[in-house]
Design a protein around this motif. Structure first.
Motif, PDB file in Angstrom:
ATOM      1  N   UNK A  38       0.802  -1.017  -0.061  1.00  0.00           N
ATOM      2  CA  UNK A  38       0.083   0.015  -0.041  1.00  0.00           C
ATOM      3  C   UNK A  38       0.980   1.099   0.006  1.00  0.00           C
ATOM      4  N   UNK A  39       0.459   2.257  -0.715  1.00  0.00           N
ATOM      5  CA  UNK A  39       1.021   3.473  -0.819  1.00  0.00           C
ATOM      6  C   UNK A  39       0.498   4.496   0.461  1.00  0.00           C
ATOM      7  N   UNK A  40       1.634   5.007   1.263  1.00  0.00           N
ATOM      8  CA  UNK A  40       1.311   5.963   2.373  1.00  0.00           C
ATOM      9  C   UNK A  40       1.818   7.189   1.873  1.00  0.00           C
ATOM     10  N   UNK A  41       1.007   8.028   2.056  1.00  0.00           N
ATOM     11  CA  UNK A  41       1.257   9.393   2.016  1.00  0.00           C
ATOM     12  C   UNK A  41       1.574  10.135   3.288  1.00  0.00           C
ATOM     13  N   UNK A  42       2.816  10.607   3.615  1.00  0.00           N
ATOM     14  CA  UNK A  42       3.098  10.579   5.154  1.00  0.00           C
ATOM     15  C   UNK A  42       3.612  12.117   5.286  1.00  0.00           C
ATOM     16  N   UNK A  43       3.025  12.823   6.153  1.00  0.00           N
ATOM     17  CA  UNK A  43       3.436  14.435   6.508  1.00  0.00           C
ATOM     18  C   UNK A  43       4.402  14.236   7.612  1.00  0.00           C
ATOM     19  N   UNK A  44       5.652  14.894   7.209  1.00  0.00           N
ATOM     20  CA  UNK A  44       6.858  15.163   8.207  1.00  0.00           C
ATOM     21  C   UNK A  44       7.134  16.635   8.826  1.00  0.00           C
ATOM     22  N   UNK A  49       6.187  12.512   1.970  1.00  0.00           N
ATOM     23  CA  UNK A  49       6.870  11.359   1.280  1.00  0.00           C
ATOM     24  C   UNK A  49       5.874  10.331   0.960  1.00  0.00           C
ATOM     25  N   UNK A  50       6.323   9.554  -0.095  1.00  0.00           N
ATOM     26  CA  UNK A  50       5.320   8.489  -0.411  1.00  0.00           C
ATOM     27  C   UNK A  50       6.121   7.186   0.073  1.00  0.00           C
ATOM     28  N   UNK A  51       5.640   6.482   1.113  1.00  0.00           N
ATOM     29  CA  UNK A  51       6.285   5.157   1.383  1.00  0.00           C
ATOM     30  C   UNK A  51       5.421   4.012   1.351  1.00  0.00           C
ATOM     31  N   UNK A  84       6.192   1.869  -8.303  1.00  0.00           N
ATOM     32  CA  UNK A  84       6.059   2.973  -7.517  1.00  0.00           C
ATOM     33  C   UNK A  84       7.536   3.476  -6.765  1.00  0.00           C
ATOM     34  N   UNK A  85       7.609   4.456  -6.336  1.00  0.00           N
ATOM     35  CA  UNK A  85       8.936   4.777  -5.558  1.00  0.00           C
ATOM     36  C   UNK A  85       8.555   4.997  -4.034  1.00  0.00           C
ATOM     37  N   UNK A  86       9.351   4.202  -3.051  1.00  0.00           N
ATOM     38  CA  UNK A  86       9.397   4.524  -1.809  1.00  0.00           C
ATOM     39  C   UNK A  86      10.443   5.306  -1.149  1.00  0.00           C
TER      40      UNK A  86
END
Length: 117
Positions: A38-44, A49-51, A84-86
Motif C-alpha cells: 500500500x502507498x502511504x502519503x506521510x506528512x513529516x 513522502x510516499x512510503x 512506485x517509488x518508496x
C-alpha cells in the motif's frame, strides 16, 4: 511467542546513522501492481513522502491507519517497487515474529518530523 535471539552488537555510532522520525499518515492508497503493498502519503511537517508498506494482507482495512502518527526510517535510499517509488520505511512491530503487525507510534501527539532516539 518465544523471543528471537538478540542480534550481534553494533556500535552507538551505527545506531546514530538511522534517522527515525514521526510522521502522520494522511492517505493510504492502493498499489495496482502489488498484492502486498500500500502507498502511504506521510506528512513529516516540512515535507511529505510516499512510503510503500507491505500492509495490504496484514489488515482487513489498511485505510484504518489514516490520520495516525507512526515511526518511519527516513534516510534509506529511494527504492522502486511495483512501479512506485518508496522514500522510506514504516517502522512497525511484530512482522519479523510472525505476529499481526501494529504501528510503532508515540503515546501522545508530537510534531511531525520529531526524531526518535
Amino acid at each position: 511467542m518465544a523471543p528471537a535471539a538478540i542480534k550481534a552488537p553494533i556500535s552507538f555510532d551505527d545506531l546514530t546513522k538511522i534517522d527515525i522520525r514521526v510522521g502522520t499518515i494522511t492517505q493510504v492508497l492502493e498499489v495496482a501492481k502489488s498484492d502486498k503493498l500500500m502507498k502511504l502519503i506521510v506528512d513529516f511537517g516540512d515535507h511529505q513522502r510516499s512510503i510503500l508498506a507491505g500492509i495490504k494482507q496484514e489488515r482487513a482495512n489498511p485505510q484504518e491507519i489514516e490520520g495516525k502518527q507512526a515511526l518511519f526510517v527516513v534516510n534509506l535510499p529511494e527504492r522502486k517497487m511495483a512501479g512506485e517509488v518508496s522514500q522510506g520505511m514504516l517502522f512497525d512491530i511484530g512482522y519479523e515474529d510472525k505476529l499481526t503487525p501494529c504501528l510503532a507510534c508515540p503515546e501522545q501527539t508530537v510534531p511531525n518530523g520529531t526524531r526518535a532516539g
